[in-house]
Design a protein around this motif. Structure first.
Motif, mmCIF file in Angstrom:
data_model
loop_
_atom_site.group_PDB
_atom_site.id
_atom_site.type_symbol
_atom_site.label_atom_id
_atom_site.label_comp_id
_atom_site.label_asym_id
_atom_site.label_seq_id
_atom_site.Cartn_x
_atom_site.Cartn_y
_atom_site.Cartn_z
ATOM 1 N N LYS A 210 0.829 -1.209 0.000
ATOM 2 C CA LYS A 210 0.000 0.000 0.000
ATOM 3 C C LYS A 210 0.861 1.254 0.000
ATOM 4 C CE LYS A 210 -4.121 -1.930 2.183
ATOM 5 N NZ LYS A 210 -5.041 -1.860 3.366
ATOM 6 N N THR A 211 1.812 1.319 0.935
ATOM 7 C CA THR A 211 2.659 2.522 1.039
ATOM 8 C C THR A 211 3.901 2.435 0.163
ATOM 9 O OG1 THR A 211 3.955 1.633 2.890
ATOM 10 C CG2 THR A 211 1.902 2.809 3.423
ATOM 11 N N LYS A 212 4.244 1.208 -0.305
ATOM 12 C CA LYS A 212 5.447 0.955 -1.112
ATOM 13 C C LYS A 212 6.743 1.146 -0.319
ATOM 14 C CE LYS A 212 2.923 0.357 -4.835
ATOM 15 N NZ LYS A 212 2.710 -0.972 -5.434
ATOM 16 N N CYS A 213 6.654 1.201 1.005
ATOM 17 C CA CYS A 213 7.850 1.309 1.842
ATOM 18 C C CYS A 213 8.400 -0.083 2.134
ATOM 19 C CB CYS A 213 7.517 2.001 3.161
ATOM 20 S SG CYS A 213 7.037 3.732 2.968
ATOM 21 N N PHE A 214 9.697 -0.152 2.386
ATOM 22 C CA PHE A 214 10.299 -1.437 2.761
ATOM 23 C C PHE A 214 11.518 -1.197 3.642
ATOM 24 C CE2 PHE A 214 11.964 -0.161 -1.368
ATOM 25 C CZ PHE A 214 13.336 -0.300 -1.222
ATOM 26 N N ASP A 215 11.940 -2.251 4.322
ATOM 27 C CA ASP A 215 13.087 -2.172 5.219
ATOM 28 C C ASP A 215 14.330 -2.753 4.564
ATOM 29 O OD1 ASP A 215 11.438 -1.103 7.169
ATOM 30 O OD2 ASP A 215 10.944 -3.065 8.016
ATOM 31 N N VAL A 216 15.472 -2.476 5.187
ATOM 32 C CA VAL A 216 16.740 -3.072 4.767
ATOM 33 C C VAL A 216 17.286 -3.844 5.958
ATOM 34 C CG1 VAL A 216 19.080 -2.635 3.926
ATOM 35 C CG2 VAL A 216 17.184 -1.196 3.154
ATOM 36 N N GLN A 217 17.680 -5.094 5.717
ATOM 37 C CA GLN A 217 18.188 -5.935 6.800
ATOM 38 C C GLN A 217 19.473 -6.637 6.386
ATOM 39 O OE1 GLN A 217 16.955 -6.638 10.235
ATOM 40 N NE2 GLN A 217 19.144 -7.050 9.991
ATOM 41 N N TRP A 218 20.580 -6.220 6.986
ATOM 42 C CA TRP A 218 21.868 -6.875 6.754
ATOM 43 C C TRP A 218 21.931 -8.150 7.597
ATOM 44 C CZ3 TRP A 218 25.448 -5.929 3.194
ATOM 45 C CH2 TRP A 218 26.723 -6.487 3.332
ATOM 46 N N VAL A 219 22.664 -9.151 7.107
ATOM 47 C CA VAL A 219 22.843 -10.414 7.845
ATOM 48 C C VAL A 219 24.326 -10.583 8.145
ATOM 49 C CG1 VAL A 219 22.535 -12.915 7.803
ATOM 50 C CG2 VAL A 219 20.860 -11.436 6.674
ATOM 51 N N ASN A 220 24.645 -10.770 9.429
ATOM 52 C CA ASN A 220 26.038 -10.941 9.843
ATOM 53 C C ASN A 220 26.524 -12.374 9.615
ATOM 54 O OD1 ASN A 220 26.464 -8.288 10.615
ATOM 55 N ND2 ASN A 220 25.837 -8.634 12.736
ATOM 56 N N CYS A 221 27.815 -12.573 9.797
ATOM 57 C CA CYS A 221 28.420 -13.892 9.532
ATOM 58 C C CYS A 221 27.868 -14.984 10.439
ATOM 59 C CB CYS A 221 29.943 -13.811 9.691
ATOM 60 S SG CYS A 221 30.717 -12.775 8.423
ATOM 61 N N ASP A 222 27.399 -14.612 11.650
ATOM 62 C CA ASP A 222 26.802 -15.611 12.558
ATOM 63 C C ASP A 222 25.298 -15.712 12.337
ATOM 64 O OD1 ASP A 222 25.940 -13.205 13.537
ATOM 65 O OD2 ASP A 222 26.664 -13.506 15.583
ATOM 66 N N TYR A 223 24.807 -15.124 11.233
ATOM 67 C CA TYR A 223 23.397 -15.124 10.829
ATOM 68 C C TYR A 223 22.497 -14.281 11.735
ATOM 69 C CZ TYR A 223 25.086 -18.812 7.832
ATOM 70 O OH TYR A 223 25.808 -19.511 6.905
ATOM 71 N N SER A 224 23.106 -13.460 12.576
ATOM 72 C CA SER A 224 22.302 -12.521 13.362
ATOM 73 C C SER A 224 21.867 -11.377 12.447
ATOM 74 C CB SER A 224 23.117 -11.979 14.544
ATOM 75 O OG SER A 224 24.260 -11.281 14.079
ATOM 76 N N CYS A 225 20.782 -10.712 12.822
ATOM 77 C CA CYS A 225 20.230 -9.637 11.984
ATOM 78 C C CYS A 225 20.232 -8.326 12.763
ATOM 79 C CB CYS A 225 18.809 -9.999 11.549
ATOM 80 S SG CYS A 225 18.730 -11.463 10.502
ATOM 81 N N PRO A 226 21.290 -7.549 12.642
ATOM 82 C CA PRO A 226 21.390 -6.287 13.396
ATOM 83 C C PRO A 226 20.457 -5.225 12.818
ATOM 84 C CG PRO A 226 23.195 -6.456 11.846
ATOM 85 C CD PRO A 226 22.449 -7.746 11.747
#
Length: 340
Positions: A210-226
Protein backbone atom coordinates in the motif's frame (compact mmCIF):
# COMPACT_ATOMS: atom_id res chain seq x y z
CA UNK A 1 64.93 10.86 29.91
CA UNK A 2 61.90 12.86 30.98
CA UNK A 3 61.45 14.08 27.41
CA UNK A 4 61.46 10.49 26.10
CA UNK A 5 58.85 9.41 28.65
CA UNK A 6 56.59 12.32 27.72
CA UNK A 7 56.96 11.47 24.02
CA UNK A 8 55.89 7.87 24.67
CA UNK A 9 52.85 9.02 26.67
CA UNK A 10 51.76 11.42 23.91
CA UNK A 11 52.14 8.74 21.23
CA UNK A 12 50.14 6.29 23.34
CA UNK A 13 47.34 8.81 23.81
CA UNK A 14 47.13 9.38 20.05
CA UNK A 15 47.22 5.65 19.27
CA UNK A 16 44.34 4.74 21.61
CA UNK A 17 42.23 7.84 21.07
CA UNK A 18 38.55 7.32 20.29
CA UNK A 19 37.43 7.49 16.61
CA UNK A 20 35.83 10.87 17.27
CA UNK A 21 39.17 12.37 18.36
CA UNK A 22 41.15 10.91 15.45
CA UNK A 23 41.20 12.17 11.89
CA UNK A 24 38.24 10.60 10.00
CA UNK A 25 38.88 7.30 8.26
CA UNK A 26 38.54 7.12 4.50
CA UNK A 27 34.98 6.23 3.57
CA UNK A 28 35.90 5.28 0.01
CA UNK A 29 39.30 4.73 -1.58
CA UNK A 30 41.14 7.63 -3.15
CA UNK A 31 40.91 7.59 -6.91
CA UNK A 32 43.52 5.31 -8.41
CA UNK A 33 43.82 3.06 -5.32
CA UNK A 34 43.70 -0.66 -6.10
CA UNK A 35 45.36 -3.02 -8.53
CA UNK A 36 42.58 -2.71 -11.08
CA UNK A 37 41.63 0.94 -10.73
CA UNK A 38 39.43 1.73 -13.73
CA UNK A 39 38.51 5.29 -14.62
CA UNK A 40 34.70 5.65 -14.51
CA UNK A 41 34.49 6.79 -18.12
CA UNK A 42 36.66 3.92 -19.36
CA UNK A 43 34.69 1.21 -17.58
CA UNK A 44 32.53 0.19 -20.52
CA UNK A 45 35.59 -0.46 -22.66
CA UNK A 46 38.15 -1.84 -20.21
CA UNK A 47 35.73 -4.07 -18.37
CA UNK A 48 34.99 -6.02 -21.57
CA UNK A 49 38.58 -7.25 -21.55
CA UNK A 50 38.23 -9.13 -18.29
CA UNK A 51 34.52 -9.35 -17.53
CA UNK A 52 34.38 -13.09 -18.21
CA UNK A 53 37.65 -13.94 -16.43
CA UNK A 54 37.97 -15.14 -12.86
CA UNK A 55 39.57 -12.78 -10.40
CA UNK A 56 43.20 -13.63 -9.64
CA UNK A 57 42.79 -12.76 -5.96
CA UNK A 58 43.23 -15.99 -4.01
CA UNK A 59 40.75 -14.79 -1.36
CA UNK A 60 38.09 -13.99 -3.97
CA UNK A 61 37.13 -17.23 -5.62
CA UNK A 62 33.59 -16.65 -6.91
CA UNK A 63 33.47 -18.95 -9.95
CA UNK A 64 31.63 -21.80 -8.21
CA UNK A 65 29.16 -19.33 -6.69
CA UNK A 66 28.53 -17.63 -10.02
CA UNK A 67 27.93 -20.98 -11.74
CA UNK A 68 25.47 -21.94 -9.04
CA UNK A 69 23.36 -18.81 -9.37
CA UNK A 70 23.74 -17.91 -13.03
CA UNK A 71 20.35 -19.47 -13.84
CA UNK A 72 18.52 -17.05 -11.57
CA UNK A 73 14.86 -16.84 -12.64
CA UNK A 74 13.22 -13.44 -12.94
CA UNK A 75 9.65 -13.55 -14.23
CA UNK A 76 9.17 -10.32 -16.21
CA UNK A 77 5.37 -10.59 -16.23
CA UNK A 78 5.25 -9.98 -12.46
CA UNK A 79 7.78 -7.13 -12.52
CA UNK A 80 7.08 -3.46 -11.94
CA UNK A 81 9.42 -0.61 -12.87
CA UNK A 82 10.02 2.44 -10.73
CA UNK A 83 12.38 4.55 -8.63
CA UNK A 84 13.84 4.30 -5.14
CA UNK A 85 12.68 7.30 -3.14
CA UNK A 86 14.58 8.65 -0.11
CA UNK A 87 12.72 10.12 2.87
CA UNK A 88 14.30 11.45 6.07
CA UNK A 89 13.21 10.12 9.47
CA UNK A 90 11.19 13.29 10.06
CA UNK A 91 9.21 12.71 6.84
CA UNK A 92 10.94 15.10 4.43
CA UNK A 93 11.66 14.16 0.82
CA UNK A 94 15.38 13.70 0.23
CA UNK A 95 15.43 12.85 -3.46
CA UNK A 96 15.98 9.50 -5.13
CA UNK A 97 18.72 6.95 -5.63
CA UNK A 98 20.62 8.05 -8.75
CA UNK A 99 21.91 6.06 -11.70
CA UNK A 100 25.41 7.57 -11.38
CA UNK A 101 28.07 5.93 -9.22
CA UNK A 102 31.31 7.02 -7.62
CA UNK A 103 34.53 6.04 -9.38
CA UNK A 104 34.66 2.97 -7.08
CA UNK A 105 31.14 1.74 -7.97
CA UNK A 106 28.82 3.01 -5.19
CA UNK A 107 25.45 4.54 -6.12
CA UNK A 108 24.83 8.20 -5.38
CA UNK A 109 21.80 10.42 -4.80
CA UNK A 110 20.10 11.88 -7.89
CA UNK A 111 20.20 15.66 -8.25
CA UNK A 112 17.73 15.83 -11.16
CA UNK A 113 14.80 13.73 -12.43
CA UNK A 114 16.73 12.48 -15.46
CA UNK A 115 19.45 11.12 -13.13
CA UNK A 116 17.12 8.79 -11.20
CA UNK A 117 17.96 5.09 -11.10
CA UNK A 118 15.22 2.97 -12.70
CA UNK A 119 14.72 -0.32 -10.88
CA UNK A 120 12.52 -3.37 -11.20
CA UNK A 121 10.93 -5.41 -8.46
CA UNK A 122 8.99 -8.65 -8.69
CA UNK A 123 5.53 -8.21 -7.14
CA UNK A 124 4.99 -11.95 -6.72
CA UNK A 125 7.35 -12.19 -3.72
CA UNK A 126 6.18 -12.75 -0.15
CA UNK A 127 5.72 -9.21 1.23
CA UNK A 128 7.36 -10.10 4.55
CA UNK A 129 10.21 -12.05 3.02
CA UNK A 130 13.47 -10.83 1.53
CA UNK A 131 13.59 -9.81 -2.11
CA UNK A 132 16.03 -8.57 -4.75
CA UNK A 133 15.96 -5.34 -6.71
CA UNK A 134 17.23 -5.11 -10.29
CA UNK A 135 18.60 -1.94 -11.85
CA UNK A 136 17.77 -1.05 -15.46
CA UNK A 137 19.80 2.05 -16.21
CA UNK A 138 22.64 1.88 -13.69
CA UNK A 139 25.45 -0.69 -13.71
CA UNK A 140 23.25 -3.06 -15.74
CA UNK A 141 23.79 -5.37 -17.64
CA UNK A 142 26.97 -6.60 -15.89
CA UNK A 143 26.00 -5.65 -12.33
CA UNK A 144 22.19 -5.60 -12.38
CA UNK A 145 21.46 -6.46 -8.73
CA UNK A 146 21.13 -3.53 -6.32
CA UNK A 147 23.22 -4.71 -3.40
CA UNK A 148 25.12 -4.00 -0.23
CA UNK A 149 28.93 -4.21 -0.65
CA UNK A 150 31.13 -4.40 2.46
CA UNK A 151 32.74 -1.00 3.12
CA UNK A 152 36.29 -0.08 2.14
CA UNK A 153 37.50 0.53 5.72
CA UNK A 154 35.15 -1.90 7.52
CA UNK A 155 36.99 -4.27 9.85
CA UNK A 156 34.76 -7.25 8.95
CA UNK A 157 31.63 -8.24 7.02
CA UNK A 158 29.48 -7.55 10.09
CA UNK A 159 27.68 -4.39 11.21
CA UNK A 160 26.48 -3.81 14.77
CA UNK A 161 25.77 -1.36 17.55
CA UNK A 162 29.02 0.20 18.71
CA UNK A 163 30.80 -0.36 15.37
CA UNK A 164 31.42 2.06 12.50
CA UNK A 165 31.37 -0.80 9.96
CA UNK A 166 29.27 -0.07 6.88
CA UNK A 167 28.39 -1.20 3.38
CA UNK A 168 28.04 0.66 0.09
CA UNK A 169 24.95 0.32 -2.07
CA UNK A 170 26.28 -0.77 -5.46
CA UNK A 171 25.80 -3.46 -8.10
CA UNK A 172 26.30 -7.24 -8.08
CA UNK A 173 26.41 -9.70 -10.96
CA UNK A 174 24.37 -12.47 -9.29
CA UNK A 175 21.83 -12.53 -6.42
CA UNK A 176 22.71 -13.92 -2.98
CA UNK A 177 20.34 -16.24 -1.07
CA UNK A 178 17.83 -14.74 1.35
CA UNK A 179 19.10 -15.00 4.93
CA UNK A 180 22.71 -15.54 3.87
CA UNK A 181 25.64 -13.46 5.08
CA UNK A 182 27.90 -11.56 2.65
CA UNK A 183 29.06 -13.71 -0.28
CA UNK A 184 32.00 -13.50 -2.74
CA UNK A 185 29.96 -12.34 -5.72
CA UNK A 186 31.38 -10.21 -8.53
CA UNK A 187 30.48 -6.59 -7.77
CA UNK A 188 31.02 -3.02 -8.92
CA UNK A 189 33.43 -2.05 -6.12
CA UNK A 190 35.82 -4.91 -6.83
CA UNK A 191 35.48 -4.45 -10.60
CA UNK A 192 36.52 -0.80 -10.39
CA UNK A 193 39.23 -1.08 -7.74
CA UNK A 194 40.45 -4.70 -7.73
CA UNK A 195 39.90 -4.73 -3.94
CA UNK A 196 37.98 -7.83 -2.81
CA UNK A 197 34.71 -7.22 -0.97
CA UNK A 198 31.77 -9.51 -0.26
CA UNK A 199 28.14 -8.75 -1.14
CA UNK A 200 24.53 -9.23 -0.02
CA UNK A 201 21.64 -8.62 -2.44
CA UNK A 202 18.53 -10.03 -0.66
CA UNK A 203 18.67 -7.39 2.07
CA UNK A 204 15.32 -5.77 1.22
CA UNK A 205 12.20 -7.04 2.99
CA UNK A 206 8.86 -6.21 4.65
CA UNK A 207 7.50 -4.54 1.49
CA UNK A 208 4.21 -2.77 2.14
CA UNK A 209 2.18 -2.94 -1.08
CA UNK A 210 0.00 0.00 0.00
CA UNK A 211 2.66 2.52 1.04
CA UNK A 212 5.45 0.96 -1.11
CA UNK A 213 7.85 1.31 1.84
CA UNK A 214 10.30 -1.44 2.76
CA UNK A 215 13.09 -2.17 5.22
CA UNK A 216 16.74 -3.07 4.77
CA UNK A 217 18.19 -5.93 6.80
CA UNK A 218 21.87 -6.87 6.75
CA UNK A 219 22.84 -10.41 7.84
CA UNK A 220 26.04 -10.94 9.84
CA UNK A 221 28.42 -13.89 9.53
CA UNK A 222 26.80 -15.61 12.56
CA UNK A 223 23.40 -15.12 10.83
CA UNK A 224 22.30 -12.52 13.36
CA UNK A 225 20.23 -9.64 11.98
CA UNK A 226 21.39 -6.29 13.40
CA UNK A 227 19.34 -3.13 13.15
CA UNK A 228 20.26 -1.61 9.78
CA UNK A 229 20.22 2.08 8.85
CA UNK A 230 20.50 3.53 5.34
CA UNK A 231 22.20 6.88 4.92
CA UNK A 232 23.55 9.41 2.43
CA UNK A 233 27.18 10.41 3.01
CA UNK A 234 28.58 13.58 1.43
CA UNK A 235 31.96 12.74 -0.04
CA UNK A 236 33.59 15.51 -2.06
CA UNK A 237 30.91 16.34 -4.67
CA UNK A 238 29.03 13.04 -4.38
CA UNK A 239 26.27 11.97 -2.00
CA UNK A 240 26.97 8.24 -1.56
CA UNK A 241 24.39 5.65 -0.46
CA UNK A 242 25.48 3.34 2.38
CA UNK A 243 24.22 1.28 5.31
CA UNK A 244 25.47 0.84 8.87
CA UNK A 245 24.51 -0.63 12.25
CA UNK A 246 25.21 2.45 14.40
CA UNK A 247 24.39 5.96 13.19
CA UNK A 248 26.22 7.78 15.99
CA UNK A 249 29.47 5.81 15.77
CA UNK A 250 29.47 6.08 11.97
CA UNK A 251 29.10 9.87 11.96
CA UNK A 252 31.68 10.22 14.76
CA UNK A 253 34.13 8.24 12.61
CA UNK A 254 33.45 9.53 9.08
CA UNK A 255 31.58 12.80 9.50
CA UNK A 256 28.04 14.04 8.88
CA UNK A 257 25.51 11.83 7.10
CA UNK A 258 21.75 12.03 6.54
CA UNK A 259 19.82 8.87 7.41
CA UNK A 260 16.82 7.95 5.27
CA UNK A 261 14.12 5.39 4.62
CA UNK A 262 13.60 3.74 1.23
CA UNK A 263 10.35 3.39 -0.67
CA UNK A 264 9.37 2.30 -4.17
CA UNK A 265 7.70 4.77 -6.54
CA UNK A 266 6.16 3.12 -9.58
CA UNK A 267 7.18 4.50 -12.94
CA UNK A 268 4.36 5.68 -15.22
CA UNK A 269 5.24 4.25 -18.63
CA UNK A 270 3.84 2.39 -21.65
CA UNK A 271 2.24 -0.17 -19.37
CA UNK A 272 -0.37 2.43 -18.42
CA UNK A 273 -0.82 3.52 -22.01
CA UNK A 274 -1.96 0.04 -22.88
CA UNK A 275 -4.11 -0.15 -19.75
CA UNK A 276 -5.77 3.14 -20.72
CA UNK A 277 -6.29 1.88 -24.27
CA UNK A 278 -7.92 -1.27 -22.94
CA UNK A 279 -10.04 0.81 -20.61
CA UNK A 280 -11.27 3.04 -23.42
CA UNK A 281 -11.71 0.05 -25.70
CA UNK A 282 -13.90 -1.50 -23.02
CA UNK A 283 -15.81 1.79 -22.72
CA UNK A 284 -16.42 1.82 -26.47
CA UNK A 285 -17.45 -1.78 -26.27
CA UNK A 286 -20.02 -1.00 -23.61
CA UNK A 287 -21.08 2.16 -25.45
CA UNK A 288 -21.67 0.07 -28.56
CA UNK A 289 -23.56 -2.44 -26.48
CA UNK A 290 -25.73 0.31 -25.03
CA UNK A 291 -26.24 1.67 -28.52
CA UNK A 292 -27.38 -1.71 -29.75
CA UNK A 293 -29.44 -2.25 -26.62
CA UNK A 294 -31.15 1.07 -27.25
CA UNK A 295 -31.70 0.15 -30.87
CA UNK A 296 -33.19 -3.19 -29.83
CA UNK A 297 -35.31 -1.40 -27.28
CA UNK A 298 -36.67 0.98 -29.91
CA UNK A 299 -37.00 -1.84 -32.42
CA UNK A 300 -39.05 -3.77 -29.89
CA UNK A 301 -41.15 -0.70 -29.24
CA UNK A 302 -41.73 -0.20 -32.94
CA UNK A 303 -42.61 -3.85 -33.35
CA UNK A 304 -44.98 -3.57 -30.43
CA UNK A 305 -46.52 -0.43 -31.91
CA UNK A 306 -46.84 -2.07 -35.33
CA UNK A 307 -48.62 -4.99 -33.75
CA UNK A 308 -51.20 -2.75 -32.13
CA UNK A 309 -51.47 -0.61 -35.20
CA UNK A 310 -52.26 -3.65 -37.29
CA UNK A 311 -54.76 -4.77 -34.68
CA UNK A 312 -56.39 -1.34 -34.70
CA UNK A 313 -56.52 -1.32 -38.48
CA UNK A 314 -58.16 -4.73 -38.46
CA UNK A 315 -60.75 -3.66 -35.91
CA UNK A 316 -61.42 -0.50 -37.86
CA UNK A 317 -61.83 -2.51 -41.06
CA UNK A 318 -64.26 -4.86 -39.34
CA UNK A 319 -66.21 -1.92 -38.01
CA UNK A 320 -66.31 -0.22 -41.42
CA UNK A 321 -67.46 -3.43 -43.08
CA UNK A 322 -70.18 -3.91 -40.49
CA UNK A 323 -71.44 -0.37 -40.99
CA UNK A 324 -71.34 -0.80 -44.72
CA UNK A 325 -73.25 -4.05 -44.46
CA UNK A 326 -75.83 -2.42 -42.20
CA UNK A 327 -76.22 0.42 -44.68
CA UNK A 328 -76.73 -2.00 -47.54
CA UNK A 329 -79.28 -3.91 -45.55
CA UNK A 330 -81.25 -0.78 -44.69
CA UNK A 331 -81.09 0.31 -48.30
CA UNK A 332 -82.48 -3.03 -49.53
CA UNK A 333 -85.28 -2.84 -47.01
CA UNK A 334 -86.12 0.67 -48.21
CA UNK A 335 -86.09 -0.37 -51.86
CA UNK A 336 -88.30 -3.35 -51.18
CA UNK A 337 -90.82 -1.20 -49.37
CA UNK A 338 -91.21 1.25 -52.21
CA UNK A 339 -91.24 -1.40 -54.83
CA UNK A 340 -94.26 -3.09 -53.36
Amino acid sequence: MLVNVLSVLVLSAVTFASPASRAPLEFGPSEGVGSRAVARGDYDYKYKDYKDKDYKDKDYDHKDYDDKYKDDKWDDKDCVKGYLKLTTYDGKDFGYVGKETTWYGAYTRANHDEEKLIVEINESFDTWGSFNIKTLNGLDPWKPYFSGIVGYTSTSDDISKGSYNYFFLGGAKWPTPAGASAQPVENSFTSFTGISRNVETAIFHAFDKKTKCFDVQWVNCDYSCPETFIGVYEEDKSCVLFGTGDKEVFTATFGKATFVKLSFEEKYDDKYKYDDKDRYDDKDKYDDKDKYDDKDKYDDKDKHNDKYKRHDDKEKYKHDEKEKCDDDKEKDKYDDKHYY
